[in-house]
Design an enzyme around this catalytic site. Structure first.
Site, PDB file in Angstrom:
ATOM      1  N   THR A 212       5.152   4.408   1.789  1.00 22.50           N
ATOM      2  CA  THR A 212       4.646   2.850   1.660  1.00 22.50           C
ATOM      3  C   THR A 212       4.128   1.902   2.887  1.00 22.50           C
ATOM      4  OG1 THR A 212       5.898   3.948  -0.385  1.00 22.50           O
ATOM      5  CG2 THR A 212       5.357   1.307   0.177  1.00 22.50           C
ATOM      6  N   VAL A 213       3.143   1.184   2.822  1.00 23.18           N
ATOM      7  CA  VAL A 213       3.377  -0.092   3.914  1.00 23.18           C
ATOM      8  C   VAL A 213       3.470  -1.411   3.072  1.00 23.18           C
ATOM      9  CG1 VAL A 213       1.605  -1.458   5.279  1.00 23.18           C
ATOM     10  CG2 VAL A 213       1.221   1.128   4.438  1.00 23.18           C
TER      11      VAL A 213
ATOM     12  N   GLY B 261       1.176  -1.621  -0.199  1.00 21.69           N
ATOM     13  CA  GLY B 261       0.046  -0.037  -0.099  1.00 21.69           C
ATOM     14  C   GLY B 261       1.028   0.861  -0.030  1.00 21.69           C
ATOM     15  N   LYS B 262       0.158   2.271  -0.377  1.00 25.80           N
ATOM     16  CA  LYS B 262       1.240   3.754  -0.312  1.00 25.80           C
ATOM     17  C   LYS B 262      -0.470   4.905  -0.086  1.00 25.80           C
ATOM     18  CE  LYS B 262       4.654   2.533  -3.580  1.00 25.80           C
ATOM     19  NZ  LYS B 262       5.363   3.043  -5.387  1.00 25.80           N
ATOM     20  N   GLY B 263       0.192   6.020   0.877  1.00 23.29           N
ATOM     21  CA  GLY B 263      -0.482   7.122   1.105  1.00 23.29           C
ATOM     22  C   GLY B 263      -0.280   8.137   0.964  1.00 23.29           C
ATOM     23  N   GLY B 264      -0.603   9.232   1.374  1.00 19.79           N
ATOM     24  CA  GLY B 264       0.059  10.282   1.757  1.00 19.79           C
ATOM     25  C   GLY B 264       1.414  10.142   2.977  1.00 19.79           C
TER      26      GLY B 264
ATOM     27  N   ASP C  86     -10.542  11.173  10.755  1.00 19.46           N
ATOM     28  CA  ASP C  86     -10.499  10.577   9.449  1.00 19.46           C
ATOM     29  C   ASP C  86     -10.909   9.133   9.214  1.00 19.46           C
ATOM     30  OD1 ASP C  86      -9.517  10.886   6.849  1.00 19.46           O
ATOM     31  OD2 ASP C  86      -8.036  10.023   7.338  1.00 19.46           O
TER      32      ASP C  86
END
Length: 859
Positions: free
Chosen positions: A579-580, A573-576, A689
């Site tokens: 990276t996971v 996974g990736k996000g703001g 959130d």
């Protein structure tokens, strides 16, 4: 004589009252009125409207003043359209408006354009108009006047109106106007309203300020074949259903059909079938009806009945609001009923296109600082618009954080060789997230201020090549000893102890770096290094350590994390944040989220999340395995959730369709996690959130809340709410929190309501610029739950339970927080729905209440 004095006094009193009324009517405190292209410093009062206009020179640094050709300066042309500012240079040129009423207010913004062949090319240009980072409209200028108008609820003290060259001619602008509206007018949550049309029926001239104190432009429509114009000289008052405050002069005219057999019809076209229209229709009876006369009509849109029978009130405005979409052409018809003896009448109509602007922008505190610095030092750089957005137009010498959840923050600034003179500006103290500041090689004087030591995130400070005097502040030297890389030089003009003896090299004009420099510190470092090596030799390989999972030893070194993740080889996974990766601790799988090194705001979220997860434990909250905080390497290690996040099972082309019961179970699981945070923690914690991508599913599809970087704990003094920087994700963000900046537990309830709607419908929070809450409400009008539930379920749900869950979700997402249930109520209702039991009677605030909605009841 006494009678004369009394009469004279009455005249004076009347004159005073008249002046007071005129002054009250002439209130332009909420106006910004800019005539683009007139000489710098020029001001004037417009003869037609009485509005005070100023030059645009104080609002923008670029562009050229121009005049339209005399052949186009006809007598009826508004004075401010005779000049303009063109932009032959730069792709993007921005006006900066700062209304004194600030953010959280609703404004009407109008940009006006008159080409008038000012450049002798006879080629009308086409360009884009932006509000900050968001596209407002495409401007296609013809031979006549073009007005672009938007009603905008701003979340910042700054409003940036930008013209962007798209290669179809040089952008230009003739006038820019901002008007403060009442916040109850045209209210629609977080969306802005782009004006499509505004008509004043039966009128022969434009109505503007001062007849309309908000300076809306009401365009006249009269002398239409088959229709009769109607006027009244009596004032028309505002009815209780009219929040839009339509002026009396607009409502004092109307048109009517010649007899009851004919309908009034207004038609328009849409360029895109997905466009949505907000329609406001204003009625008032302005004729004197006889005892045996009635005026009664129904309203239809595209031959679909929308409201009626209606009878307009005598000299009182009534407003009716409708939504329309999913068509390329529209007809609004006002049709007399059989009982009506008089033909249909209409006074005015407004139509808007709602658009959702993301409003990603620089934090106001940082933006204010940058404008202050620009003014203080008279910088002539191409600094205009928002300092941090868009990404390809960031101000020269500035770097900003890349977090998409919060407003952007300035993390580095390079003003070297910029000709700065005077002292270091005190405004710099407000750049609280800055990591690198370069003020080298300028003409700065005075002493180095100690407030620089209070910038907690500052890691690099370059001051060499200036003319500072006096000693460096002790606080700054202490910070340097703790790791701040501080570069300065002794110019020979400073006091003898400028660098504090022993801390700096006093050779004239010789640059030094103040960091950890004394021999004592080196000795201590050597000792610590030896101790660390001994400790590391005693430490087992992370894959064999049994005590890694558990609260007693949650900290991992970076080398251990690399082994766990097989050198970060498996991205899941990736996000703001970053990276996971997946990894193994012994035979146990784990998820490792590594913070991006460029994310300044991310480090703050990292600290918040680790702190929360170390103290909060619940079956529906993702468990913390450990964390890494080693230099620039920051990471959080969680229990592994085999089925990823909820979003991938609802959208993103998922082939695995969750059953109705499993959806309810997932909603129930997530609700229990939130209930624990709100009611089981001391102090209570707000997630801030809640969304589908932050709800994770394990191998059994048990749902757990995740991503607590934005979470906020209420202190004892916060009691009911806390004021904080707006944070969250568009589509899930509580509109009341967004407008009032007051965070409560009910903000999470709103977000959860959106998640519940996504579970029910299989539709994302926002799709093609339509929110799921508005879509569901529009479907509720039709009274068919089958059209609301995700069609992929193919009817596999229980009818009564579906209605209960829809009602619960919509009530959670009510615009008013006091009408939303608590998470305890939500958990109880979802439990009843899962068990197939009759729902408990919630408090009276739980009943569905859709403002301005007509149609059948839910059942």
């Amino acid at each position: 004589m006494t009678l004369f004095r009394t009469f004279y006094s009455v005249l004076i009193l009347q004159a005073v009252l008249t002046l007071v009324m005129v002054h009250a009517q002439d209130d332009q405190s909420g106006f910004i009125s800019i005539d683009c292209g007139i000489a710098e410093g020029s001001t004037y009062t417009d003869d037609k409207t009485g509005i005070n206009y100023v030059s645009d020179a104080g609002f923008i640094d670029s562009g050229k003043n121009q005049e339209i050709l005399s052949a186009y300066k006809f007598n009826t042309l508004d004075f401010q359209l005779k000049t303009l500012r063109s932009f032959p240079e730069n792709t993007r040129n921005c006006y900066t408006l700062k209304p004194k009423q600030g953010k959280g207010n609703r404004y009407l913004i109008r940009a006006r354009f008159m080409y008038g062949n000012y450049d002798f090319k006879s080629l009308t240009p086409e360009f884009d108009l932006y509000l900050g980072n968001d596209k407002w409209s495409r401007v296609s200028v013809g031979s006549s006047t073009i007005d672009n108008e938007i009603i905008h609820l701003t979340s910042s003290n700054y409003i940036y109106v930008c013209l962007v060259n798209i290669g179809l001619g040089n952008p230009f602008i003739s006038a820019l106007e901002l008007r403060l509206l009442d916040n109850t007018m045209y209210a629609d949550g977080l969306r802005s309203l782009n004006l499509f049309l505004r008509k004043n029926y039966g009128a022969s001239e434009i109505v503007r300020y001062a007849d309309d104190k908000y300076d809306r432009k009401w365009n006249p429509v009269a002398n239409i074949s088959g229709l009769t114009d109607v006027q009244t000289s009596s004032p028309v008052s505002l009815g209780s259903s009219t929040k839009e405050k339509v002026p009396s002069k607009v409502m004092s005219t109307a048109i009517k059909t010649t007899n009851t057999s004919f309908d009034f019809v207004s038609s328009w076209k849409s360029t895109n079938e997905t466009d949505e229209f907000f329609i406001y229709v204003h009625f008032a009876e302005i004729e004197t009806l006889k005892i045996n006369e009635t005026r009664q009509f129904n309203i239809y849109i595209n031959d679909v009945y929308r409201d009626g029978p209606l009878s307009p009130l005598d000299h009182t405005t009534s407003t009716y609001f409708f939504r329309a979409n999913n068509a390329t052409s529209y007809e609004l018809a006002v049709s007399s009923t059989r009982n009506s003896t008089l033909p249909a009448i209409i006074n005015a109509m407004e139509i808007y296109n709602p658009i959702r602007l993301q409003q990603q922008q620089t934090e106001d505190q940082d933006a204010t600082t940058m404008w202050s610095i620009k003014s203080t030092y008279g910088l002539k750089r191409n600094w205009q618009g928002d300092p941090c957005v868009p990404r390809d137009s960031v101000w020269d010498g500035i770097n900003c954080s890349n977090n998409v959840a919060d407003n952007l923050r300035i993390i580095s600034m390079n003003l070297s060789f910029s000709g700065l003179s005077g002292e270091i500006a005190p405004a710099l103290a407000n750049l609280t997230m800055i990591q690198s500041l370069d003020l080298s090689n300028n003409n700065l004087t005075g002493s180095v201020p100690k407030f620089l030591a209070s910038l907690d995130s500052l890691k690099i400070l370059k001051l060499e090549g200036n003319n500072f005097t006096g000693p460096l502040p002790a606080e700054l030297l202490e910070k340097a000893k703790k790791g701040l890389l501080l570069s300065i030089e002794d110019s020979g003009d400073q006091d003898g102890d400028a660098c504090h003896t022993g801390s700096c090299n006093n050779d004239t004009r010789k640059k030094v770096v103040i960091a950890v420099t004394t021999s004592t510190i080196f000795v201590l470092l050597a000792i610590f290094t030896v101790l660390w090596i001994i400790k590391r030799r005693k430490t087992q390989d992370p894959s064999k350590r049994e005590d890694f999972i558990g609260p007693t030893n949650p900290r991992f070194t970076y080398s251990e994390v690399k082994k766990i993740t097989d050198n970060f080889s498996n991205v899941i996974g990736k996000g703001g944040f970053g990276t996971v990766f997946s990894g193994l601790i012994g035979d146990t799988r784990a998820a490792v989220k590594m913070l991006s090194e460029s994310s300044a705001q991310g480090y703050k979220e990292f600290q918040a999340e680790v702190s929360l997860l170390m103290s909060v434990h619940h079956k529906n909250i993702t468990s913390l395995v450990g964390y890494c905080d080693e230099g620039s390497h920051k990471g959080i290690i969680y229990e592994y959730m085999a089925n990823g996040n909820l979003r991938t099972h609802l959208f993103d082309g998922s082939r695995n369709v969750l059953s109705w019961k499993k959806r309810l179970q997932i909603g129930y699981d997530a609700a229990q996690g939130l209930e624990y945070m709100h009611h089981g923690c001391t102090p209570p914690i707000v997630h801030r959130d809640v969304k589908c991508s932050n709800i994770l599913l394990n191998e059994n599809l048990q749902a757990k809340l995740a991503d607590f970087g934005l979470s906020k704990a209420f202190t004892n003094g916060d009691a009911t709410h806390v004021s904080t920087i707006i944070a969250g994700t568009p589509g899930y963000l509580d509109p009341e929190y967004y407008i009032k900046n007051r965070l409560t537990e009910k903000s999470d309830v709103y977000s959860f309501g959106i998640v519940l709607l996504e579970l029910i419908t299989g539709r994302p929070a926002i799709s093609t610029d339509i929110s799921v809450i508005h879509w569901v409400k529009s479907m509720v009008e039709k009274g068919s739950v089958e059209n609301i539930i995700d069609p992929r379920l193919q009817g596999g749900f229980e009818f009564n339970t579906a209605w209960k869950v829809v009602e619960l979700a919509v009530t959670c997402a009510d615009r008013s927080s006091v009408k939303r249930p608590t998470m305890k109520d939500v958990v109880m209702e979802l439990k009843n729905c899962l068990d197939g039991a009759k729902p408990n009677n919630l408090n009276q605030n739980m009943s569905l209440s859709f403002e301005s909605m007509e149609g059948p009841n839910l059942r």
